[in-house]
Design an enzyme around this catalytic site. Structure first.
Site, PDB file in Angstrom:
ATOM      1  CE  LYS A  15      -2.097  -0.493   3.989  1.00 36.27           C
ATOM      2  NZ  LYS A  15      -1.578  -2.077   4.334  1.00 36.27           N
ATOM      3  NE  ARG A 169       1.694  -4.632  11.389  1.00 38.33           N
ATOM      4  CZ  ARG A 169       2.527  -4.618  10.685  1.00 38.33           C
ATOM      5  NH1 ARG A 169       3.789  -5.341  10.730  1.00 38.33           N
ATOM      6  NH2 ARG A 169       2.436  -3.871   9.420  1.00 38.33           N
TER       7      ARG A 169
HETATM    8  P1  AMP Z   1       0.897   0.723   9.098  1.00 36.10           P
HETATM    9  O1  AMP Z   1       2.244   1.731   8.697  1.00 36.10           O
HETATM   10  O2  AMP Z   1      -0.248   1.237   8.155  1.00 36.10           O
HETATM   11  O3  AMP Z   1       1.291  -0.581   8.944  1.00 36.10           O
HETATM   12  O4  AMP Z   1       0.389   1.180  10.340  1.00 36.10           O
HETATM   13  C1  AMP Z   1       1.139   0.828  11.436  1.00 36.10           C
HETATM   14  C2  AMP Z   1       0.402   0.685  12.971  1.00 36.10           C
HETATM   15  O5  AMP Z   1      -0.062   2.132  12.971  1.00 36.10           O
HETATM   16  C3  AMP Z   1      -0.628  -0.273  12.787  1.00 36.10           C
HETATM   17  O6  AMP Z   1      -0.559  -1.528  12.860  1.00 36.10           O
HETATM   18  C4  AMP Z   1      -1.803   0.355  13.835  1.00 36.10           C
HETATM   19  O7  AMP Z   1      -1.443   0.001  15.309  1.00 36.10           O
HETATM   20  C5  AMP Z   1      -1.410   1.727  13.779  1.00 36.10           C
HETATM   21  N1  AMP Z   1      -2.424   2.472  12.553  1.00 36.10           N
HETATM   22  C6  AMP Z   1      -2.199   2.812  11.339  1.00 36.10           C
HETATM   23  N2  AMP Z   1      -3.369   3.126  10.637  1.00 36.10           N
HETATM   24  C7  AMP Z   1      -4.517   2.917  11.543  1.00 36.10           C
HETATM   25  C8  AMP Z   1      -5.674   2.829  11.284  1.00 36.10           C
HETATM   26  N3  AMP Z   1      -6.369   3.237  10.379  1.00 36.10           N
HETATM   27  N4  AMP Z   1      -6.709   2.610  12.676  1.00 36.10           N
HETATM   28  C9  AMP Z   1      -5.809   1.936  13.810  1.00 36.10           C
HETATM   29  N5  AMP Z   1      -4.596   1.742  13.767  1.00 36.10           N
HETATM   30  C10 AMP Z   1      -4.022   2.257  12.692  1.00 36.10           C
END
Ligand code: AMP
Length: 224
Positions: A15, A169
């Site tokens: 993404k 995750r």
């Molecule tokens: P990512 O970099 O998108 O994988 O996000 C890393 C971490 O940030 C995730 O595992 C969640 O703990 C938190 N996070 C990011 N976006 C969201 C979201 N839309 N809702 C809830 N937690 C989020």
């Protein structure tokens, strides 16, 4: 017309990589809730202190907090020509809140990047990010690419890319996030893209999907 896009997909689906490219091609900002939260953690802000343990456990930060971040971000002037959301929405409540935020704006284009689990796990295990600027990189196993291509910073494993947290995750993704694809699937502005290909091939498929969907949004607007 503004190009409002949300890129969906499991952790490791690409993404972030694809959202950056799309945003750059269209000269619009990429809005990544994960990046915003990581920056807050790094800067030890109240938001960062609130989110840190949740993120390190691979769980989702509360809807209220994340929705607040996106609502505030979408009020800034630089989204006038559109935006690419990466990592939001991740729950049904976030998807509904986003619909409300976008009332009166151009329709939301949603692209879901689909990658099999086995490949997601492989990618997450070799993924590194720059300690300084947060840029992502894939490091082939057994080879150490020590520096960030963008700023020269040190590449490190994300604290939530350890095997145990990756498993958590993915299970959070299937429980809370995968079902929201159904929220969008029936819309003419939704497409799924095969993410199990080289990044350039995925980018081309994304470009094609977005071009098609821009046409669909015009039809939606024409009917409104
Ligand atoms: P990512 O970099 O998108 O994988 O996000 C890393 C971490 O940030 C995730 O595992 C969640 O703990 C938190 N996070 C990011 N976006 C969201 C979201 N839309 N809702 C809830 N937690 C989020």
């Amino acid at each position: 017309m503004a190009l409002n896009v949300a890129v969906l997909g499991a952790p490791g689906a690409g993404k972030g990589t694809q959202a950056v490219r799309l945003a750059r091609e269209h000269g619009i900002p990429k809005i990544s809730t994960g990046d915003i939260l990581r920056e807050a953690v790094q800067n030890d802000t109240p938001l960062g202190r609130l989110a840190k343990t949740t993120m390190e456990a691979g769980l989702l930060v509360s809807d209220d907090v994340v929705i607040g971040i996106v609502r505030e971000r979408l009020e800034r002037a630089d989204v006038q020509n559109g935006f690419v959301l990466d990592g939001f929405p991740r729950t049904a409540a976030q998807a509904v809140a986003l619909d409300h935020m976008l009332v009166g704006r151009d329709p939301l284009i949603v692209v879901n990047i689909v990658v099999p689990d086995k490949e997601l796990i492989r990618r997450l295990q070799i993924r590194r990010i720059c300690r300084d600027c947060g840029t992502g990189a894939e490091v082939p196993q057994g080879r150490e690419q020590a520096r960030c291509m963008k700023c020269g910073g040190e590449l490190v494993t994300r604290s939530d890319d350890t095997e145990e947290v990756v498993r958590e995750r993915l299970s959070v993704y299937y429980r809370a996030t995968a079902p929201i694809v159904d929220h969008y699937r029936g819309r003419p502005t939704f497409r799924a893209v095969d993410g199990n290909q080289e990044p350039d091939v995925v980018a081309a498929a994304m470009r094609q999907a977005v071009d098609l969907l821009i046409g669909a949004t015009r039809t939606v607007e024409g009917q409104a």
